[in-house]
Design an enzyme around this catalytic site. Sequence first.
Site, mmCIF file in Angstrom:
data_model
loop_
_atom_site.group_PDB
_atom_site.id
_atom_site.type_symbol
_atom_site.label_atom_id
_atom_site.label_comp_id
_atom_site.label_asym_id
_atom_site.label_seq_id
_atom_site.Cartn_x
_atom_site.Cartn_y
_atom_site.Cartn_z
ATOM 1 N N ARG A 104 65.749 -9.737 23.009
ATOM 2 C CA ARG A 104 66.367 -8.524 23.376
ATOM 3 C C ARG A 104 65.521 -7.466 22.541
ATOM 4 N NH1 ARG A 104 72.410 -7.426 21.219
ATOM 5 N NH2 ARG A 104 71.408 -7.412 19.453
ATOM 6 N N LYS B 12 68.341 -1.247 22.415
ATOM 7 C CA LYS B 12 68.980 -1.174 20.823
ATOM 8 C C LYS B 12 67.820 -0.305 20.558
ATOM 9 C CE LYS B 12 71.218 -3.933 17.603
ATOM 10 N NZ LYS B 12 72.355 -3.061 17.487
ATOM 11 N N GLU C 213 82.567 -0.129 25.118
ATOM 12 C CA GLU C 213 82.379 -0.991 23.991
ATOM 13 C C GLU C 213 82.929 -0.130 22.742
ATOM 14 O OE1 GLU C 213 78.307 -2.104 23.158
ATOM 15 O OE2 GLU C 213 77.622 0.124 23.870
HETATM 16 N N1 PMP Z 1 77.395 -2.891 20.746
HETATM 17 C C1 PMP Z 1 76.599 -2.170 20.115
HETATM 18 C C2 PMP Z 1 76.509 -0.587 20.564
HETATM 19 C C3 PMP Z 1 75.982 -2.649 19.095
HETATM 20 O O1 PMP Z 1 75.263 -1.957 17.984
HETATM 21 C C4 PMP Z 1 76.151 -3.936 18.678
HETATM 22 C C5 PMP Z 1 75.401 -4.759 17.489
HETATM 23 N N2 PMP Z 1 75.943 -4.134 16.216
HETATM 24 C C6 PMP Z 1 77.055 -4.957 19.511
HETATM 25 C C7 PMP Z 1 77.516 -4.081 20.510
HETATM 26 C C8 PMP Z 1 77.100 -6.297 19.209
HETATM 27 O O2 PMP Z 1 75.908 -6.950 19.577
HETATM 28 P P1 PMP Z 1 75.358 -8.251 18.851
HETATM 29 O O3 PMP Z 1 76.559 -9.353 19.267
HETATM 30 O O4 PMP Z 1 74.314 -8.721 19.577
HETATM 31 O O5 PMP Z 1 75.308 -8.050 17.472
#
Ligand code: PMP
Length: 290
Positions: A52, A151, A184
């Site tokens: 990622r 990200k 989200e």
């Molecule tokens: N959405 C956002 C905006 C995030 O920053 C994160 C990670 N903190 C997630 C979802 C969850 O992703 P992951 O399961 O890969 O930590």
Amino acid sequence: MSLKIYLNDRLVEKDKATVSVFDHGLLYGDGVFEGIRSYDGLVFKLREHLDRLFESAHTLMLDIPMTKSELERAVIGTLKANHLKDAYIRLVVTRGVGDLGLDPRKCPRPTLFIIADKISLYPKEYYEKGLTLVTVPTVRNHPEALNPQLKTLNYLNNILAKIEATTAGVDEGILLNAQGYVTECTGENIFFIKGKSIVTPPPYVGILKGITRDVAMRLGSELGFSVREAVFTRHDLYTADEVFLTGTAAEIVPVVRIDNRVIGAGRPGKTTLRLTKEFRKLTPKEGVRS
Ligand code: PMP
């Protein structure tokens, strides 16, 4: 003993781990990052996090100065140097030092650092009592403006939402997209359960494709649920049997109240509790050894 930080190509003491005020990561949020966890010396889904990171960097046309295997070794080396087994790892690559203009071509060398520190766990009561959420006024970044699938170091969209949630006196905020569909939370993906279905928004509505999200989807299928991505509104959340969030730090955490509506029985739901349990069984296994 002071923390050792991996900076560019070596481990340095925390006090010496500094970056320039001309770094475009600081001046413009121009960079990418990952938040990763290790459980009992095993780095959970390290390859998926590195994939990622490289994908985010690729779209930003930011050349990561190391290969994935070198980075994997650097992450593991940083954990080892700090004698950490259960840790939170922050891996950051910025555009590097440039001048005061935006142009990335003026930044010849990216800055890369890895911080591994003790994990500060979510409070136990979050899992026992469940989280309270509100929908926040700030809309999730439009995918054609700054795609939430990247990200990047620009987290102001999420920070504004976090401020709105905390000033409303709740634990987390739900961001809708410009069309009013659920995306989200500020640092977690969202799911609802209705009957035998587990539903979460598709990436194109404007979400980060969480690594924990992928695991939760797999676990849901293994428990016999029909797991699918779908576009949905707040009404679907209000009327769900259960709602839960997923993220590296949160793992799988239940939600019991949204915009003052009680969700399900107002207690962490049994499927969510089961998913949390199954997730915790697999975290020390599905990692890369340090
Ligand atoms: N959405 C956002 C905006 C995030 O920053 C994160 C990670 N903190 C997630 C979802 C969850 O992703 P992951 O399961 O890969 O930590």
